[in-house]
Design a protein around this motif. Structure first.
Motif, PDB file in Angstrom:
ATOM      1  N   UNK A   1       0.816  -1.226  -0.219  1.00 47.94           N
ATOM      2  CA  UNK A   1       0.000  -0.347   0.404  1.00 47.94           C
ATOM      3  C   UNK A   1       1.214   1.437  -0.015  1.00 47.94           C
ATOM      4  N   UNK A   2       1.871   1.452   0.993  1.00 49.23           N
ATOM      5  CA  UNK A   2       2.844   2.040   0.450  1.00 49.23           C
ATOM      6  C   UNK A   2       3.560   2.819  -0.730  1.00 49.23           C
ATOM      7  N   UNK A   3       3.644   1.590  -1.231  1.00 47.81           N
ATOM      8  CA  UNK A   3       4.503   1.089  -3.089  1.00 47.81           C
ATOM      9  C   UNK A   3       3.689   2.373  -3.249  1.00 47.81           C
ATOM     10  N   UNK A   4       1.869   1.538  -3.934  1.00 49.79           N
ATOM     11  CA  UNK A   4       0.641   2.360  -4.281  1.00 49.79           C
ATOM     12  C   UNK A   4       1.005   3.855  -4.092  1.00 49.79           C
ATOM     13  N   UNK A   5       1.206   4.225  -2.825  1.00 54.00           N
ATOM     14  CA  UNK A   5       1.600   5.659  -2.340  1.00 54.00           C
ATOM     15  C   UNK A   5       2.298   6.025  -3.410  1.00 54.00           C
ATOM     16  N   UNK A   6       4.055   5.821  -2.975  1.00 48.78           N
ATOM     17  CA  UNK A   6       4.665   6.079  -4.160  1.00 48.78           C
ATOM     18  C   UNK A   6       4.165   5.975  -5.828  1.00 48.78           C
ATOM     19  N   UNK A   7       3.849   5.323  -6.107  1.00 50.02           N
ATOM     20  CA  UNK A   7       3.612   4.989  -7.885  1.00 50.02           C
ATOM     21  C   UNK A   7       2.527   6.515  -7.733  1.00 50.02           C
ATOM     22  N   UNK A   8       1.673   6.935  -7.018  1.00 50.89           N
ATOM     23  CA  UNK A   8       1.003   7.807  -7.637  1.00 50.89           C
ATOM     24  C   UNK A   8       1.571   9.565  -6.680  1.00 50.89           C
ATOM     25  N   UNK A   9       2.485   9.454  -6.508  1.00 51.22           N
ATOM     26  CA  UNK A   9       3.144  10.988  -6.609  1.00 51.22           C
ATOM     27  C   UNK A   9       3.766  11.497  -5.800  1.00 51.22           C
ATOM     28  N   UNK A  10       3.865  10.717  -4.293  1.00 48.58           N
ATOM     29  CA  UNK A  10       2.847  11.669  -3.169  1.00 48.58           C
ATOM     30  C   UNK A  10       4.381  11.709  -2.675  1.00 48.58           C
ATOM     31  N   UNK A  11       4.382  12.650  -1.867  1.00 48.08           N
ATOM     32  CA  UNK A  11       5.232  12.607  -1.032  1.00 48.08           C
ATOM     33  C   UNK A  11       4.916  13.332   0.289  1.00 48.08           C
ATOM     34  N   UNK A  12       4.173  13.131   0.593  1.00 44.11           N
ATOM     35  CA  UNK A  12       3.569  12.287   2.181  1.00 44.11           C
ATOM     36  C   UNK A  12       2.873  11.675   2.239  1.00 44.11           C
TER      37      UNK A  12
END
Length: 284
Positions: free
Chosen positions: A52-63
């Motif tokens: 799930x954290x990897x999905x946040x990375x792929x979505x361009x999240x920086x937080x």
């Protein structure tokens, strides 16, 4: 509104029930594939959660802010992940649940950075953790949408036949309001913090000198929409594997595996994570 006030004022919606029905979508899923993929590859609850954290990375999240109930054996215990990535509109949610399909496969650079996921199946790792998986998304069109996958329903259908292709599984897409989210977060674990983050646009300061670069690497120039988009993922009805998650092990795994510094700030129950690589001398 606190938890006591909410109860006195009658039933309050949970994060997995908010919104009004907007549309539906069909999902095809092999029960044997789901079982073998999730249970064999993700026997570690920490590794399943990391997807799930990897999905946040792929979505361009920086937080990314993670909130995990302290007593995971409680029936109402939850795991929540909030990020400020690009999020998903209705088409994005349909792509999300188009199993074994991912637009990342043909486009390995998303939102200005290299992506982790390419096969569209990583989210199924959550099957080992919880009975319900909910995505609440505020996309660039300003709408808030919710989709809940009830793995319990899949388990009930799986019991009818050991290897079954569930082709009539229907997921409902709901549209919600800011008021819906506020009311539901009022009684959720860590809800006050999550609501405050959403209300303030999930802004984050990554200017710390000791974490300003990835050992001399060039910071990615993010190209995600800048319209206060966010995604909140909620795991509820935790299964035995989910209840066995160890917070200290999760922290250690995330610190060793994921980019930090100028790329992405991660907090787990209020504590900021720092890359374990900073403990090693830079050779070159």
């Amino acid at each position: 509104m606190n938890k006591i006030d909410a109860k006195m004022n009658g039933p309050v919606p949970s994060l997995e029930t908010i919104g009004h029905l907007a549309s539906t979508m069909k999902v095809e899923l092999s029960t044997r594939f789901l079982e073998h993929f999730s249970e064999q590859l993700y026997s570690s609850p920490q590794k399943a959660f990391e997807e799930l954290i990897s999905n946040s990375w792929d979505a361009g999240a920086d937080f990314v802010d993670v909130r995990i109930s302290p007593q995971l054996s409680n029936p109402d215990a939850t795991m929540c992940i909030l990020d400020n990535g690009a999020s998903m509109d209705e088409d994005g949610l349909r792509d999300l649940w188009h199993i074994a399909f991912s637009p990342k496969r043909d486009n390995p650079i998303q939102h200005g950075r290299s992506v982790v996921g390419k096969f569209g199946i990583g989210k199924l790792a959550t099957y080992v953790l919880a009975s319900r998986l909910t995505f609440i998304c505020k996309a660039s069109d300003g709408k808030i949408r919710r989709v809940t996958m009830d793995y319990g329903n899949i388990d009930r259908q799986k019991g009818l036949k050991a290897d079954r292709l569930i082709s009539d599984l229907e997921l409902e897409i709901f549209e919600a309001t800011d008021a819906d989210v506020k009311l539901a977060l009022a009684v959720a674990e860590g809800g006050e913090v999550l609501l405050d983050l959403i209300s303030n646009g999930l802004k984050v300061d990554l200017s710390d000198a000791d974490q300003a670069s990835e050992f001399g690497g060039v910071k990615a120039e993010l190209t995600r929409p800048k319209k206060d988009t966010w995604t909140l993922v909620v795991l509820s009805g935790l299964k035995p594997t989910g209840q066995a998650l160890k917070l200290h092990v999760l922290r250690r795994m995330l610190e060793a595996a994921l980019p930090f510094g100028s790329e992405m700030l991660i907090r787990v129950n209020g504590s900021r994570l720092f890359s374990s690589k900073t403990d090693f001398p830079v050779v070159k």
